[in-house]
Motif scaffolding. Structure first.
Motif, short mmCIF file in Angstrom:
data_model
loop_
_atom_site.label_atom_id
_atom_site.label_comp_id
_atom_site.label_asym_id
_atom_site.label_seq_id
_atom_site.Cartn_x
_atom_site.Cartn_y
_atom_site.Cartn_z
N ILE A 63 0.84 -1.20 0.00
CA ILE A 63 0.00 0.00 0.00
C ILE A 63 0.87 1.25 0.00
CG2 ILE A 63 -1.67 1.33 1.35
CD1 ILE A 63 -2.79 -1.37 2.34
N ALA A 64 1.92 1.23 0.83
CA ALA A 64 2.82 2.38 0.90
C ALA A 64 3.52 2.63 -0.43
CB ALA A 64 3.86 2.17 2.00
N ASP A 66 2.37 1.88 -3.48
CA ASP A 66 1.40 2.46 -4.40
C ASP A 66 1.28 3.97 -4.19
OD1 ASP A 66 0.84 0.05 -5.58
OD2 ASP A 66 -0.98 -0.35 -4.42
N HIS A 67 1.20 4.38 -2.92
CA HIS A 67 1.09 5.81 -2.62
C HIS A 67 2.39 6.54 -2.97
CE1 HIS A 67 -2.85 6.21 -0.63
NE2 HIS A 67 -2.69 4.92 -0.33
N ALA A 68 3.52 5.91 -2.69
CA ALA A 68 4.79 6.55 -3.01
C ALA A 68 4.93 6.78 -4.51
CB ALA A 68 5.95 5.69 -2.49
N GLU A 69 4.55 5.77 -5.31
CA GLU A 69 4.63 5.92 -6.77
C GLU A 69 3.72 7.06 -7.24
OE1 GLU A 69 6.78 4.63 -8.49
OE2 GLU A 69 7.27 2.58 -7.90
N ALA A 70 2.52 7.17 -6.67
CA ALA A 70 1.61 8.25 -7.04
C ALA A 70 2.19 9.61 -6.67
CB ALA A 70 0.26 8.05 -6.35
N ILE A 71 2.86 9.68 -5.51
CA ILE A 71 3.47 10.94 -5.08
C ILE A 71 4.59 11.34 -6.03
CG2 ILE A 71 4.92 11.96 -3.27
CD1 ILE A 71 3.19 10.34 -1.25
N SER A 153 -9.08 1.36 -7.83
CA SER A 153 -7.76 1.98 -7.70
C SER A 153 -7.13 2.31 -9.04
CB SER A 153 -6.82 1.03 -6.93
OG SER A 153 -6.65 -0.18 -7.65
#
Length: 290
Positions: A63-64, A66-71, A153
């Motif tokens: 999950i982290a 996925d969020h890091a890639e989006a950031i 997602s």
């Protein structure tokens, strides 16, 4: 937690080892391990578990990531957008399915052709490759006749551009068939069809099965341009949208025997949810729809 922590975390997640990630980042392994522990403490979850000599992501780690890639995509998007601000020329990078009609592609970008303030970059390829490029922000929009799988997602936006009717196309020598019922034509003449894995072919096969029409296939191709050439070479009757052979129909090199009203080929523009979208994409989508 800060961007530096996320950068280090992403490097470890991609490499799968602290040793390899530390070497790539030019850090000591102990320093990298300490930073990862700091990030885990800030998030309140373990991000990795050890398996053999490597590290694999925990559920929280996935999950982290996925969020890091989006950031990081958002950061790259911001940088690319602001670097282009104020420049005399803007770039639009278009990816198109390799098998898609060239006439459709030209029709989509036509409003930008000849504009001195715009540079259009066209790339073609397979859909998975194009979607990866879209997510990496190396292209702005993907033109396709296949809607990518989407869930809650999914980052994709699918803009329906048009639904083209499908016709039976023939060389002029087949003009004697004009006016005859299409089921009779389809059952008596050799056909040039899209490849079996295409959505159009699946719809065609379902239609002839439902109507009890036995067909004779002369050729199959996954490239609309090749189907057009086969039709011009008198290899058989082509089942394709008229837009594919628009120029040949206008010049009389091919003729339209009739339209299969039950069949449609849909065309889409695929984009991403972006904080700073390329305004040229929206301009083209709106122009095409209108």
């Amino acid at each position: 937690m800060n961007l530096h922590h996320l950068k280090l975390f992403r490097a470890v997640a991609r490499d799968g080892t602290l040793t390899g990630a530390a070497r790539a980042l030019n850090l000591s392994q102990s320093a990298l391990s300490s930073q990862i522990r700091t990030l885990e403490a800030a998030l309140g979850h373990d991000l990795f578990e050890r398996r053999g000599r490597g590290l694999v992501l925990t559920e929280a780690g996935r999950i982290a990531l996925d969020h890091a890639e989006a950031i990081f995509r958002a950061a790259e998007d911001l940088t690319a957008t602001l670097r282009n601000t104020g420049r005399a020329r803007r770039a639009l990078r278009v990816g198109a399915l390799a098998t898609l009609s060239r006439n459709f592609q030209i029709g989509f970008i036509e409003p930008l052709i000849g504009r001195s303030d715009v540079e259009v970059v066209l790339r073609s390829g397979a859909q998975p490759e194009l979607l990866r490029a879209l997510e990496a922000l190396s292209i702005d929009v993907v033109l396709t006749n296949l809607v990518p799988a989407r869930d809650a997602s999914s980052p994709y936006l699918a803009h329906a551009l048009s639904a083209q009717t499908v016709s039976v196309i023939a060389p002029p020598g087949a003009s004697a068939l004009l006016g005859r019922p299409l089921p009779e034509i389809l059952s008596s003449q050799p056909l040039i069809l899209p490849a079996p894995e295409s959505a159009l072919r699946a719809s065609f096969d379902a239609m002839v099965e439902q109507r009890g029409i036995a067909t004779r296939i002369a050729a199959e191709a996954d490239d609309m341009a090749m189907i057009r050439l086969l039709a011009r070479a008198n290899a058989g009757l082509a089942v394709i949208p008229p837009i594919v052979v628009r120029d040949e129909l206008a010049s009389g090199r091919l003729i339209e025997l009739g339209r299969l009203e039950d069949l449609r080929e849909e065309f889409f523009a695929i984009t991403l949810h972006r904080r700073f979208p390329n305004p040229l994409v929206g301009e083209l989508i709106n122009a095409f729809k209108s």
